[in-house]
Structure formats: C-alpha cells, structure tokens
Scaffold this motif. Structure first.
Motif, short mmCIF file in Angstrom:
data_model
loop_
_atom_site.label_atom_id
_atom_site.label_comp_id
_atom_site.label_asym_id
_atom_site.label_seq_id
_atom_site.Cartn_x
_atom_site.Cartn_y
_atom_site.Cartn_z
N GLU A 147 -23.94 -44.26 23.36
CA GLU A 147 -23.18 -44.22 24.61
C GLU A 147 -21.86 -44.91 24.31
OE1 GLU A 147 -25.98 -46.19 27.21
OE2 GLU A 147 -26.72 -44.25 27.94
N ASP A 160 -21.69 -39.44 25.66
CA ASP A 160 -23.04 -39.67 25.16
C ASP A 160 -23.30 -38.59 24.13
OD1 ASP A 160 -23.18 -41.59 27.11
OD2 ASP A 160 -24.65 -40.55 28.37
N GLU A 161 -23.75 -39.00 22.96
CA GLU A 161 -24.01 -38.04 21.89
C GLU A 161 -25.04 -38.61 20.92
OE1 GLU A 161 -20.33 -37.45 19.80
OE2 GLU A 161 -20.45 -39.37 18.77
N LEU A 166 -29.14 -42.13 19.80
CA LEU A 166 -28.28 -41.81 20.93
C LEU A 166 -27.21 -42.88 21.07
CD1 LEU A 166 -27.58 -40.25 23.51
CD2 LEU A 166 -29.25 -41.66 24.73
N TYR A 174 -22.79 -35.52 27.18
CA TYR A 174 -22.10 -35.93 28.41
C TYR A 174 -20.70 -36.39 28.07
CZ TYR A 174 -21.08 -38.81 32.55
OH TYR A 174 -20.50 -39.37 33.66
N SER A 208 -19.88 -47.91 25.75
CA SER A 208 -19.43 -47.62 27.10
C SER A 208 -20.04 -48.55 28.14
CB SER A 208 -19.75 -46.17 27.47
OG SER A 208 -21.15 -45.95 27.48
N ARG A 209 -21.18 -49.16 27.84
CA ARG A 209 -21.85 -50.01 28.83
C ARG A 209 -21.68 -51.50 28.57
NH1 ARG A 209 -24.83 -46.76 32.08
NH2 ARG A 209 -25.55 -44.76 31.22
N ARG A 262 -19.26 -48.21 33.44
CA ARG A 262 -18.83 -46.83 33.60
C ARG A 262 -19.51 -46.24 34.83
NH1 ARG A 262 -21.22 -43.69 28.47
NH2 ARG A 262 -20.75 -41.84 29.68
N PHE A 276 -15.41 -41.35 27.68
CA PHE A 276 -16.77 -41.86 27.67
C PHE A 276 -17.69 -40.71 27.29
CE2 PHE A 276 -14.60 -44.49 30.88
CZ PHE A 276 -14.88 -45.75 30.38
N THR A 323 -18.16 -32.19 31.06
CA THR A 323 -19.27 -32.24 30.12
C THR A 323 -19.50 -30.91 29.44
OG1 THR A 323 -20.42 -34.08 31.20
CG2 THR A 323 -21.78 -32.51 29.98
#
Length: 289
Positions: free
Chosen positions: A162, A153-154, A160, A127, A195-196, A8, A151, A114
């Motif tokens: 991603e 982040d939360e 966390l 994000y 996502s990664r 990403r 995508f 965001t």
C-alpha cells in the motif's frame, strides 16, 4: 506534494485483482483491457538467473542523472543487495512505437482512476487514487503529475504493498531541463513511501529516451536500508519504528520480485500505449470547440 501525514481516504475499501463484470461499462478505453501478459523478456530472465550482482556495478543515487548520457551502464538489468539492507534494481524495457511524451502522458492519465491503473498490470494492480492539483487545459503532460501523489495498492511478487508515490521534478536528481525535451527524453522521478504510515523507503526513476524503433526505458530503484526515513518530521516510535525496521532489511526475494514487476508492467504498457495515446489525442481534439 499531498500531505501524506493524514490517513488516505477510503480506509475500508476492498480492492480486487482483475475487472468485475460491468467495471469497464462506459469507459472509452475498455478495449485496452487485456489480462493476458507476455512472458518476461529473455534479457531480463538471463539477468535474474545470475542472482544478486556486485554492488560496485550499481548506479549511485547521486549519479542518477548520468542516465541522460549516451550509452549504457554496467548494470542495466538485475539487482544488488547492500550491507545496510538496501537494494538496487535495474531494468531495461524496449518500447517500439512509443515516444517519451507518451510516458509523460501516461503517468498523469492513469493515476486518477483504478480501472486505468489496472490496464497497466492486470496481474498485480488493485487500486489507484490521486492527490494533486487541478490541471489547466494545455498544461504539458509532465507538469500534470509532478508535485502530485499517487496512492496505489499493488502486489510485488506475493506481497501486497500500500504505497504513496510522490512525483518530484527530475532536477531533484540532477537532470537538466535542456536534456529532457519530451520529444526526445523524459525522466519520471518519484519518492516511494507507505500510504498508511508517514514513512518513505526509497526512490525510483524511469528514464525514457528516443531510439530508432521508438523508445527505451531504463528504470532504477533505490530501496530500503539507508533510504528509509520518516515523513514530515514524524517520530520513529511504536508502529512506525516496527515498519521502518522491516523496510531496512530487504532481501533477494523482494529485489527479484521488484525487477520482475517492473519489467512485466512496462512491457505490457508498451504493447498498447501508442494506440491508447493516439485515441486520447483524437478524442481531445474532437472535444475542442
């Protein structure tokens, strides 16, 4: 859907909770930022206090389209754990003054910035970034997000995530178009992945239907265990296999945290969605020639 085998963008970003000073300057929707969230609804607290529920009470993924039928299921709030390490989560959110079409609009509108994403859940959203095609004027809201990938982040509990959420047509889960008139019902359907890394680990459905006071959202998640798969033919070796192994063995703490997360974010959204949607429509009409 976006090519999620590629890393990403912006890998070195440092997302943060809340809004920094000036972050909402010039945003017409700034007034909807409210970091004070209501308590968890009583019906959700009662369900979570019971702990994990019997697996036979859960909705099978293959029967997901029965959410479109009248009535309720055996498990509308709570979670269950399965022998293969997977989990099922269900939450019911009552949304006074909200229409199904408003939810279709939200799942398109919030993804591209965001700050919009943070409005939704100030205590957990960090994000958002969107990968999807361009949208022609007049395109129905549901068609604007299906086929795209969000995508995000939360935090879910204190963990966390991603994530990459790929939105797919409701027909993939058996919903019929003639049962999803946006004035009466919608089904937001997604594949949840990392996502990664090219790894998917579950599915989500938010089915929204009209009721007398507005709408009710019945959310369902099928995560971990049997639902963990590599994406785009990637080989499950090394780092990918390590990540997959962790996702195959989810537990009660994470299941409970997901139920709390879903209920909190959807109830917070319901509190301002009618107003922000109406203002968007007014602005859009004013901008038309």
């Amino acid at each position: 859907m976006a090519d999620l085998t590629e890393p990403r963008p912006d890998p070195d970003r440092q997302p943060h909770l809340g809004m920094h000073a000036g972050e909402l300057d010039g945003k017409w929707y700034a007034k909807y930022w409210n970091p004070v969230m209501a308590p968890l609804p009583e019906h959700v607290r009662e369900a979570l206090a019971l702990g994990p529920q019997a697996p036979p009470l859960c909705l099978d993924l293959d029967a997901a389209a029965t959410l479109g039928e009248a009535g309720y299921h055996d498990l509308e709030n709570g979670y269950s754990l399965f022998d293969d390490g997977s989990m099922h989560i269900a939450t019911l959110t009552r949304m006074p003054g909200v229409s199904p079409a408003m939810l279709d609009w939200w799942f398109w509108w919030h993804t591209t910035e965001t700050q919009r994403y943070k409005l939704w859940y100030p205590r957990a959203h960090l994000y958002a970034e969107w990968a999807g095609g361009s949208v022609a004027p007049g395109t129905p809201y549901r068609e604007r997000y299906i086929g795209g990938t969000s995508f995000v982040d939360e935090y879910v509990g204190n963990a966390l995530g991603e994530l990459a959420i790929g939105f797919v047509p409701p027909g993939r889960f058996g919903f019929r178009d003639d049962g999803l008139d946006p004035d009466e019902a919608t089904a937001v359907c997604g594949v949840v992945g990392l996502s990664r890394l090219p790894l998917d680990w579950g599915y989500l459905i938010h089915h929204v239907r009209r009721v007398k006071e507005g709408s009710e959202m019945r959310s369902r998640f099928w995560m971990g265990g049997r639902y963990v798969t590599s994406r785009e033919g990637a080989s499950l070796t090394g780092e990918l296999e390590k990540a997959a192994d962790g996702l195959r063995r989810l537990g009660a703490e994470q299941a409970r945290a997901m139920a709390v997360h879903c209920s909190q974010e959807m109830n917070h959204l319901a509190a301002f969605l009618p107003d922000i949607f109406d203002e968007f429509i007014r602005k859009e009409s004013a901008d038309e020639p």
